[in-house]
Scaffold this motif. Structure first.
Motif, PDB file in Angstrom:
ATOM      1  N   ASP A 105      35.885  25.363  36.686  1.00  0.00           N
ATOM      2  CA  ASP A 105      36.311  24.531  37.843  1.00  0.00           C
ATOM      3  C   ASP A 105      37.135  23.260  36.952  1.00  0.00           C
ATOM      4  N   GLY A 106      37.242  23.510  35.665  1.00  0.00           N
ATOM      5  CA  GLY A 106      37.950  22.039  34.925  1.00  0.00           C
ATOM      6  C   GLY A 106      36.910  21.186  34.656  1.00  0.00           C
ATOM      7  N   VAL A 107      35.774  21.106  34.797  1.00  0.00           N
ATOM      8  CA  VAL A 107      34.572  20.227  34.632  1.00  0.00           C
ATOM      9  C   VAL A 107      34.294  20.170  33.502  1.00  0.00           C
ATOM     10  N   ARG A 108      33.795  21.066  33.124  1.00  0.00           N
ATOM     11  CA  ARG A 108      32.758  21.086  31.652  1.00  0.00           C
ATOM     12  C   ARG A 108      33.490  21.623  30.558  1.00  0.00           C
ATOM     13  N   TYR A 109      34.177  22.793  30.549  1.00  0.00           N
ATOM     14  CA  TYR A 109      35.031  23.438  29.465  1.00  0.00           C
ATOM     15  C   TYR A 109      36.310  24.038  29.928  1.00  0.00           C
ATOM     16  N   GLY A 110      37.061  24.380  28.891  1.00  0.00           N
ATOM     17  CA  GLY A 110      38.388  25.143  29.210  1.00  0.00           C
ATOM     18  C   GLY A 110      39.378  24.036  29.747  1.00  0.00           C
TER      19      GLY A 110
END
Length: 495
Positions: A329-334
């Protein structure tokens, strides 16, 4: 010894034990081959420093005399396995820059056994694909070619980089994963051996999830004996994976006697598809004759629900994928998309996923979300689960009747050209899995063994399906088939 990268795992292990070669020499030979084969696009994250460090440690361990079979052997790891401090992207843009702080259980067990990681291998994005054409790294290329034709061929998918690397002798073996045929189909397309063990035999912890009730890791190797050696190192109970089986792991290599006298081999009539190429039909018949000549009894069997396997698979796998991929979701990683002023969290999700996921992944997530939605859950997902139970029962009935293994083709054709299956008709691509998905739906072990060449000089594989947890027996039947087929062809070096 020259051409060290061309050795099989068993040959290299014996050479290491005899002091004929060192792990550092083996590793350097593979690293040199990898650097000369960039056109194949098989290795996407090279790790020469890690490889040489592990090779030196392996040499010390071998000298000390306490080395397991895999110690000092250079292998490739599919990009789906999390490897500590090394990019682990699942061939997706959405995991751009992700370097895990932990190691997957399977890659850790191989490292503990002394195996040398050469780098990460190309694959279809999130393991969704049958041709390695959905990867953010670009296509992996099959080292085989049709006759004198220069057209680039697919190595199969999703473990296409693994298959290409093993077939081209860039590594001695590689890890793969199989959700609907992703070890066995590329193995058949590249003339190597690939085994998908029983669901639960290898831990799934630290392997990026696609469809959790179907995914299973396995080895991709040059020979059946190598598959037995590597599989033993990869298996074992893992408390971190609730689906991992608490069963002892046998010495699979010791079970390779080649004696299959009195074994019952089933030939399922439902696998005789309309329009099956004559070459595949003949290979299948020849395979049955080879096993018969080795002392097995060939019996006709029926697996009546086979025709529903592909539709059921393409409901269940996308449904599980849609749940698993919700975490990106683009929040925690990546990766996180660039946001415009005033964008909220919904826009962040939408933009990140639109940018990060490729077309095939988006397609499957949408299909999965649809079949799980309130009005369609019973009509699609629940019905597919019931069909899956019937498919599993078909196999149980056949095994209860005394059949030891089932022989089928591995793929409906030899390797096709990259770009030949168009984006316009994804169903054509899905049909590549027609002989392999039943094995995943039923959680059974299956192995692909190279058994011949087609009219254009491309490898063709046969599949053996075994009883649950009886990988040793399955490997022995595959060993007998391998010996009878005598497949020794290698791709002509053009890269």
């Amino acid at each position: 010894m020259s051409d060290l990268n061309k050795l099989s795992l068993a040959e290299a292990r014996d050479a290491l034990r005899n002091g004929d070669v060192t792990s550092v020499e083996l590793t350097e030979a593979c690293l040199k081959a990898i650097d000369a084969a960039d056109v194949l696009n098989a290795f996407v994250h090279k790790t020469p420093e890690i490889a040489l460090e592990r090779a030196k440690a392996a040499d010390e361990r071998i000298k000390a005399g306490d080395a397991p079979a895999m110690c000092g052997l250079p292998i490739g790891i599919k990009d789906l396995f999390c490897t500590k401090g090394v990019p682990s992207q699942a061939a997706s843009k959405i995991l751009d820059g992700f370097k895990p702080e932990y190691e997957s259980t399977v890659s850790q067990q191989l490292a503990d056994a002394g195996a040398v990681m050469l780098g990460k291998l190309n694959m279809d994005e999130f393991a969704m694909g049958s041709s390695n054409e959905t990867s953010v790294y670009g296509n992996a290329v099959n080292p085989w070619r049709r006759g004198n034709d220069d057209a680039q061929l697919t190595p199969g998918g999703s473990s296409g980089g693994s298959a290409s690397a093993v077939a081209a002798d860039l590594c001695l073996a590689a890890t793969g994963t199989d959700t609907g045929g992703s070890i066995r189909q590329p193995a058949a397309f590249t003339g190597i051996t690939g085994i998908k063990p029983t669901y639960g035999r290898c831990s799934r912890w630290g392997i990026v999830a696609f469809a959790s009730s179907l995914d299973q890791a396995g080895p991709m190797t040059k020979k059946v004996r190598d598959a037995a050696i590597m599989l033993e190192a990869m298996c074992g109970h893992d408390p971190k994976d609730s689906t991992s089986a608490e069963l002892a792991v046998p010495n699979f290599e010791a079970m390779l006697t080649g004696d299959i006298k009195g074994k019952k081999i089933g030939i399922p009539k439902e696998y005789r598809m309309d329009g099956m190429p004559a070459e595949i039909e003949k290979l299948w018949a020849d395979g049955a004759e080879m096993l018969k000549a080795a002392g097995a009894e060939i019996v006709d069997i029926s697996l009546p629900h086979t025709k529903y396997a592909l539709p059921a698979y393409y409901v269940i796998a996308p449904a599980e994928a849609s749940s698993n991929l919700a975490r990106y979701d683009g929040v925690r990683y990546g990766r996180r998309a660039q946001l415009a002023q005033g964008d909220g969290i919904t826009e962040m999700y939408e933009k990140t996923r639109a940018e990060g996921f490729g077309h095939e992944v988006q397609r499957r997530v949408m299909v999965g979300t649809y079949v799980l939605s309130a009005g369609f859950y019973d009509a699609y997902y629940n019905r597919a689960r019931k069909v899956r139970t019937l498919i599993k029962k078909d196999f149980e009935d056949v095994f209860a009747a005394g059949v030891d293994a089932i022989l089928t083709p591995a793929t409906p054709s030899a390797a096709f050209g990259l770009g030949e299956m168009t984006e316009a008709d994804p169903v054509q691509m899905y049909l590549n899995d027609v002989f392999t998905v039943t094995v995943n739906l039923a959680g059974l072990p299956g192995i692909s063994v190279p058994a011949g060449l087609d009219g254009q000089g491309l490898p063709l594989g046969l599949q053996l399906i075994g009883r649950p947890w009886e990988e040793g027996d399955l490997l022995n039947t595959a060993y007998a088939l391998e010996n009878a087929a005598g497949f020794v062809a290698k791709p002509g070096k053009w890269w």
